[in-house]
Structure formats: C-alpha cells, structure tokens
Scaffold this motif. Structure first.
Motif, PDB file in Angstrom:
ATOM      1  N   GLN A 244      13.769 -32.623  43.989  1.00 50.97           N
ATOM      2  CA  GLN A 244      14.059 -32.932  45.391  1.00 50.97           C
ATOM      3  C   GLN A 244      15.559 -33.064  45.621  1.00 50.97           C
ATOM      4  OE1 GLN A 244      11.516 -36.422  45.623  1.00 50.97           O
ATOM      5  NE2 GLN A 244      10.012 -35.323  46.863  1.00 50.97           N
ATOM      6  N   ARG A 245      16.262 -33.680  44.672  1.00 56.83           N
ATOM      7  CA  ARG A 245      17.718 -33.813  44.789  1.00 56.83           C
ATOM      8  C   ARG A 245      18.391 -32.437  44.782  1.00 56.83           C
ATOM      9  NH1 ARG A 245      16.593 -38.015  40.492  1.00 56.83           N
ATOM     10  NH2 ARG A 245      16.449 -39.974  41.641  1.00 56.83           N
ATOM     11  N   LEU A 246      17.914 -31.587  43.898  1.00 60.78           N
ATOM     12  CA  LEU A 246      18.485 -30.246  43.799  1.00 60.78           C
ATOM     13  C   LEU A 246      18.241 -29.447  45.078  1.00 60.78           C
ATOM     14  CD1 LEU A 246      19.796 -27.938  42.236  1.00 60.78           C
ATOM     15  CD2 LEU A 246      17.586 -27.511  41.125  1.00 60.78           C
ATOM     16  N   ILE A 247      17.022 -29.489  45.569  1.00 58.01           N
ATOM     17  CA  ILE A 247      16.676 -28.747  46.791  1.00 58.01           C
ATOM     18  C   ILE A 247      17.451 -29.295  47.985  1.00 58.01           C
ATOM     19  CG2 ILE A 247      14.781 -28.273  48.402  1.00 58.01           C
ATOM     20  CD1 ILE A 247      12.941 -28.212  45.876  1.00 58.01           C
ATOM     21  N   ALA A 248      17.634 -30.615  48.034  1.00 57.46           N
ATOM     22  CA  ALA A 248      18.367 -31.233  49.143  1.00 57.46           C
ATOM     23  C   ALA A 248      19.833 -30.798  49.182  1.00 57.46           C
ATOM     24  CB  ALA A 248      18.283 -32.757  49.046  1.00 57.46           C
ATOM     25  N   ALA A 249      20.359 -30.377  48.031  1.00 61.51           N
ATOM     26  CA  ALA A 249      21.760 -29.944  47.974  1.00 61.51           C
ATOM     27  C   ALA A 249      21.953 -28.568  48.592  1.00 61.51           C
ATOM     28  CB  ALA A 249      22.248 -29.936  46.521  1.00 61.51           C
ATOM     29  N   HIS A 250      20.862 -27.867  48.832  1.00 55.07           N
ATOM     30  CA  HIS A 250      20.949 -26.533  49.439  1.00 55.07           C
ATOM     31  C   HIS A 250      20.948 -26.694  50.960  1.00 55.07           C
ATOM     32  CE1 HIS A 250      19.029 -22.384  50.306  1.00 55.07           C
ATOM     33  NE2 HIS A 250      20.344 -22.270  50.204  1.00 55.07           N
ATOM     34  N   LYS A 251      22.112 -26.868  51.520  1.00 53.09           N
ATOM     35  CA  LYS A 251      22.254 -27.163  52.948  1.00 53.09           C
ATOM     36  C   LYS A 251      22.726 -25.963  53.769  1.00 53.09           C
ATOM     37  CE  LYS A 251      23.289 -31.995  51.888  1.00 53.09           C
ATOM     38  NZ  LYS A 251      24.287 -33.089  51.942  1.00 53.09           N
ATOM     39  N   ASN A 252      23.287 -24.985  53.101  1.00 50.16           N
ATOM     40  CA  ASN A 252      23.832 -23.822  53.803  1.00 50.16           C
ATOM     41  C   ASN A 252      22.857 -22.656  53.685  1.00 50.16           C
ATOM     42  OD1 ASN A 252      25.255 -21.701  54.849  1.00 50.16           O
ATOM     43  ND2 ASN A 252      27.035 -21.914  53.495  1.00 50.16           N
ATOM     44  N   PRO A 253      22.219 -22.246  54.776  1.00 48.34           N
ATOM     45  CA  PRO A 253      21.248 -21.150  54.701  1.00 48.34           C
ATOM     46  C   PRO A 253      21.867 -19.825  54.288  1.00 48.34           C
ATOM     47  CG  PRO A 253      21.699 -21.745  56.994  1.00 48.34           C
ATOM     48  CD  PRO A 253      22.330 -22.794  56.140  1.00 48.34           C
ATOM     49  N   ALA A 254      23.198 -19.716  54.384  1.00 46.86           N
ATOM     50  CA  ALA A 254      23.861 -18.480  53.957  1.00 46.86           C
ATOM     51  C   ALA A 254      23.912 -18.363  52.434  1.00 46.86           C
ATOM     52  CB  ALA A 254      25.271 -18.417  54.532  1.00 46.86           C
ATOM     53  N   GLN A 255      23.729 -19.487  51.749  1.00 49.32           N
ATOM     54  CA  GLN A 255      23.693 -19.458  50.285  1.00 49.32           C
ATOM     55  C   GLN A 255      22.279 -19.118  49.828  1.00 49.32           C
ATOM     56  OE1 GLN A 255      25.757 -23.519  50.064  1.00 49.32           O
ATOM     57  NE2 GLN A 255      26.099 -22.680  48.012  1.00 49.32           N
ATOM     58  N   VAL A 256      22.176 -18.184  48.907  1.00 44.46           N
ATOM     59  CA  VAL A 256      20.878 -17.795  48.364  1.00 44.46           C
ATOM     60  C   VAL A 256      20.578 -18.681  47.164  1.00 44.46           C
ATOM     61  CG1 VAL A 256      19.530 -15.932  47.333  1.00 44.46           C
ATOM     62  CG2 VAL A 256      21.158 -15.443  49.180  1.00 44.46           C
ATOM     63  N   PHE A 257      19.399 -19.273  47.176  1.00 49.16           N
ATOM     64  CA  PHE A 257      18.993 -20.236  46.141  1.00 49.16           C
ATOM     65  C   PHE A 257      17.622 -19.818  45.629  1.00 49.16           C
ATOM     66  CE2 PHE A 257      17.883 -24.977  45.320  1.00 49.16           C
ATOM     67  CZ  PHE A 257      18.227 -24.838  43.978  1.00 49.16           C
ATOM     68  N   ALA A 258      17.577 -19.310  44.412  1.00 45.97           N
ATOM     69  CA  ALA A 258      16.350 -18.718  43.871  1.00 45.97           C
ATOM     70  C   ALA A 258      15.997 -19.311  42.519  1.00 45.97           C
ATOM     71  CB  ALA A 258      16.521 -17.202  43.739  1.00 45.97           C
ATOM     72  N   ALA A 259      14.765 -19.079  42.111  1.00 51.81           N
ATOM     73  CA  ALA A 259      14.271 -19.527  40.807  1.00 51.81           C
ATOM     74  C   ALA A 259      13.791 -18.322  40.008  1.00 51.81           C
ATOM     75  CB  ALA A 259      13.136 -20.529  40.978  1.00 51.81           C
ATOM     76  N   MET A 260      13.860 -18.426  38.688  1.00 50.47           N
ATOM     77  CA  MET A 260      13.466 -17.322  37.819  1.00 50.47           C
ATOM     78  C   MET A 260      11.965 -17.382  37.509  1.00 50.47           C
ATOM     79  SD  MET A 260      14.105 -14.545  36.354  1.00 50.47           S
ATOM     80  CE  MET A 260      15.873 -14.243  36.341  1.00 50.47           C
ATOM     81  N   PHE A 261      11.159 -17.145  38.550  1.00 49.04           N
ATOM     82  CA  PHE A 261       9.717 -17.023  38.339  1.00 49.04           C
ATOM     83  C   PHE A 261       9.376 -15.542  38.300  1.00 49.04           C
ATOM     84  CE2 PHE A 261       9.696 -21.406  40.197  1.00 49.04           C
ATOM     85  CZ  PHE A 261       9.280 -22.037  39.036  1.00 49.04           C
ATOM     86  N   ASN A 262       9.705 -14.939  37.161  1.00 50.17           N
ATOM     87  CA  ASN A 262       9.611 -13.489  37.014  1.00 50.17           C
ATOM     88  C   ASN A 262       8.185 -12.958  37.006  1.00 50.17           C
ATOM     89  OD1 ASN A 262      10.413 -14.995  34.368  1.00 50.17           O
ATOM     90  ND2 ASN A 262       9.037 -13.373  33.677  1.00 50.17           N
ATOM     91  N   GLN A 263       7.199 -13.819  36.680  1.00 51.92           N
ATOM     92  CA  GLN A 263       5.830 -13.313  36.631  1.00 51.92           C
ATOM     93  C   GLN A 263       5.253 -13.047  38.020  1.00 51.92           C
ATOM     94  OE1 GLN A 263       3.098 -15.021  33.835  1.00 51.92           O
ATOM     95  NE2 GLN A 263       4.702 -15.429  32.341  1.00 51.92           N
ATOM     96  N   ARG A 264       5.976 -13.453  39.062  1.00 45.59           N
ATOM     97  CA  ARG A 264       5.560 -13.085  40.410  1.00 45.59           C
ATOM     98  C   ARG A 264       5.710 -11.584  40.664  1.00 45.59           C
ATOM     99  NH1 ARG A 264       7.284 -17.526  44.996  1.00 45.59           N
ATOM    100  NH2 ARG A 264       6.578 -19.427  43.933  1.00 45.59           N
ATOM    101  N   THR A 265       6.390 -10.873  39.765  1.00 47.42           N
ATOM    102  CA  THR A 265       6.530  -9.422  39.905  1.00 47.42           C
ATOM    103  C   THR A 265       5.403  -8.671  39.209  1.00 47.42           C
ATOM    104  OG1 THR A 265       7.856  -9.072  37.895  1.00 47.42           O
ATOM    105  CG2 THR A 265       9.044  -9.722  39.905  1.00 47.42           C
ATOM    106  N   ASP A 266       4.554  -9.378  38.467  1.00 49.03           N
ATOM    107  CA  ASP A 266       3.462  -8.734  37.727  1.00 49.03           C
ATOM    108  C   ASP A 266       2.415  -8.214  38.711  1.00 49.03           C
ATOM    109  OD1 ASP A 266       0.958  -8.363  36.267  1.00 49.03           O
ATOM    110  OD2 ASP A 266       1.938  -9.378  34.597  1.00 49.03           O
ATOM    111  N   PRO A 267       2.075  -6.913  38.668  1.00 48.94           N
ATOM    112  CA  PRO A 267       1.130  -6.341  39.635  1.00 48.94           C
ATOM    113  C   PRO A 267      -0.271  -6.938  39.551  1.00 48.94           C
ATOM    114  CG  PRO A 267       1.634  -4.746  37.902  1.00 48.94           C
ATOM    115  CD  PRO A 267       2.603  -5.876  37.751  1.00 48.94           C
TER     116      PRO A 267
END
Length: 395
Positions: free
Chosen positions: A104-127
C-alpha cells in the motif's frame, strides 16, 4: 522521447536476464543505460552502461528514464518509492512488496499518472491463461463453482536454500513458497477468478528443508457467491504436479502439462439438475481440446509492453497496483496458519505487519549478518537488519 533509457537494480539471475535482453536489442526502442549492484561483477556491462554500486545514486543520476527493480523482496518497497518520487517509470519484480502494508505504501507513492508503474507478472502473457480468462469473461463457461490448483512442481533442494543468507528467512525474504515461487500463481488466481472473501490455510514451516519459512501449503478459499477453491503448493514434492481445474456451469476445464481441455456440458449443470427427470443421469458432454500453443513472450513481453506504455500510452498488461492482490493472498494464508483461524478479506494490513515483525525479530537470517559486508547491509520496513543483497536472484 523516442526511446527509453533503462536502469537495472540488482544483477542476479533475473536482473542479468533483463540486461541481456536489453543489450541484445530484443526490446524495441529501449537501451540499457545503467546498472546498479553493490558487489556483483558489473564489468561486462561497462562498455554499454554506466556502472553504479548504489541504486540510490543511479536513481538520481539523470542517466535513466525507467528502472527495473530486481533486488531481494524487502528492497522492492523502499527502492520503488524512491524511484517514483524521483520521477522515474518503474517496473518491479514479483512480489511488489513482502506484505500488504508495504504494498500500500508503494502504490501510494505513485501519484503522477504520467509515470508508468508496472509489475513483472509475465505469466499473464501465456496464451493458456489468456484463453481461460476469455472463457470466463465471455460467459462461455457459465458461473464458476469450484477451483482447484495444485502447484507442487516448485521443487527446490537444500542447496538452493543454502545459496544465499537471505533465502528462506523471515528477515530476508518474508516468507517461503508463497512469497518466492507462487506470486505468479497467486496473481493469475485473482486475475482469473477475483479475490475470495475468506481464507483458511495450513502451512508447514521447514517440513522438507532446514528453513524457517513455509515450504508446504494447503489452503481453502471461499467466495461471496459460494464458489470454493483450494490452492496447494510445495517446494518439497517431486515429481510435482501443476494442474488447474475449474468446475463451472458448462463443464470442467483442466490445464495440465501444457494442454487445455474442456469437458463441455451440452446443458448447463443447474438447468439439467432442475429439469431432467432421471435421478442418476448426467448431462451429455463434448470433449474439447482447446488449441493453444507456446507460453507467450513472458518477461520479454512485459518489458516490451512497459516501453509501449511509456512511449505510446498503451495499457499495461500488469499494472503494479494489481500486485497488491497476490501479496494479500499470500499474507492471508500465512496469517491463517500463524493464528490457526479463518481470515476474512480485506486483510488487516497492520495486524499482519505486526505478526511478521515478530517473526523477523527471531529470524535466524540475522545469524549470518556478521558475515555480510557492511556495504551490503540493508534494513527492512521495520528497520531491522537484513541478510539480503541486490545481487542475489529473485527465485
């Protein structure tokens, strides 16, 4: 901006893979501009990238537009917050944090929508998982009634756990199979089926290895609509199993050994139950082998998508804020085991943080701290010393 200058924090197994991908040019419109690691041999990257022994210095260098954080778990939150506050685009390895309060602290630090904030959930690309998600979202399966996922093919030897002082300790890793191997599975679980309302788990700590954290888990999830699920994971079972089974109105879907099979009811189960006059008959079925090949682009796909989100405003495959859910599921299972009770979600982040702090206070990870170079000593979210090092791999 026509291209993205990347900085890599942590040059262990995963960080080195990302570095090779960037140097090989497999990520269009991206280049490796800097790397940071206190003790890893960074000389192979010197011709192409600027070398830093401090991630904080790299973040403030002006040499990078985006950072990939591939350090041990407890460093994800402080480094992620620092990078976001300094205006960088951020891609963080799994799990995004060790516990919900830090997430929650980490997510709260993302205040600028122009900044891209992503996670490495690579298995979401698995067909395979994309097809299952499509079947659920389209309504073709009908309402999901029961889910069972057995993931015991995460076998790890004692040598694996002995490979780094931070591994398999509360102070260094914050957990075992649930925080190290299973974040991808837990992310997929909530991505496909949503979050349950209740969790009850039995975790065995050091059942198969000389470790203090969980290496064997059996959990039961309950959803508000009555759907139930079981989640079983282990690093001590071999040969292991990876089988996802979904029971729904329109039949049963099984993903196992790279094959996606649907035993499809010609008549939905509930309709047949109410209308068929025969006491023992079941609906006729079709046996369907769903044609799916390959595993998708995985890590490369997430990196490409991250660049496209920065340069082209393309939607993220795995927004970092969604990483909160897999952390919460892992925390809920551990909390259930700690207290031997059913945990209702949303999880009380402060209560779990306090429980984890007690585990950290008695963690044997501190026994090896004296052998750790002072320059590599870090602290966790509670200010306790960690036997962690950004040069160690994630998995």
């Amino acid at each position: 901006m026509n291209s993205v200058r990347f900085g890599l924090a942590g040059l262990g197994n995963m960080g080195s893979i990302y570095a090779r991908s960037l140097l090989a040019g497999t990520i269009p419109r991206a280049r490796l501009a800097a790397v940071a690691d206190p003790t890893a041999d960074l000389s192979p990257y010197a011709p192409q990238a600027r070398i830093f022994t401090s991630t904080e210095a790299m973040i403030r260098s002006g040499e990078i537009d985006a950072i990939v954080i591939a350090t041990p778990h407890f460093l994800h939150t402080p480094l992620g917050i620092d990078a976001l506050e300094q205006g960088l685009h951020v891609l963080v390895e799994k799990p995004i944090s060790v516990h919900k309060a830090d997430a929650q602290r980490l997510i709260a630090a993302h205040k600028n929508p122009a900044q891209v904030f992503a996670a490495m959930f690579n298995q979401r690309t698995d067909p395979h998982f994309l097809k299952i998600r499509e079947l659920i979202a389209s309504g073709e399966l009908g309402e999901v009634r029961r889910i069972t996922w057995v993931i015991t093919n995460w076998f790890r030897s004692e040598a694996y756990y002995n490979s780094g002082g931070w591994r398999a300790t509360w102070s260094g890793e914050g957990g075992g199979v649930l925080l190290n191997q299973c974040p991808h599975n837990l992310d997929l679980f909530q991505w496909l089926f949503g979050m349950p309302s209740k969790v009850h788990a039995h975790c065995q700590f050091g059942r198969f290895h000389e470790i203090e954290v969980e290496d064997d888990v059996t959990a039961f999830f309950q959803y508000p609509d009555g759907t139930s699920a079981t989640f079983i994971a282990s690093t001590g079972e071999t040969p292991g199993t990876n089988r996802l089974e979904i029971a729904a109105e329109r039949g049963r879907v099984v993903l196992e050994q790279g094959k996606l099979h649907w035993t499809r009811n010609e008549v939905p189960a509930s309709v047949f139950c109410r209308t068929n006059p025969d006491a023992y008959q079941t609906p006729p079925v079709w046996e369907i082998e769903i044609p799916v090949q390959g595993i998708g682009e995985q890590h490369t796909g997430i990196l490409k998508n991250f660049v496209e989100a920065i340069l082209d405003k393309k939607p993220l495959i795995a927004p970092a804020r969604e990483g909160l859910h897999s952390v919460e599921l892992a925390n809920a299972m551990l909390m259930s085991a700690f207290l031997n009770k059913t945990i209702e979600l949303p999880l009380d982040a402060a209560v779990y943080e306090a429980l984890l702090q007690k585990k950290i206070a008695h963690s044997r990870g501190g026994e090896k701290l004296a052998k750790t170079p002072k320059s590599s000593v870090a602290t966790n979210a509670f200010g306790a010393p960690l036997t962690v090092h950004p040069s160690y791999s994630q998995r």
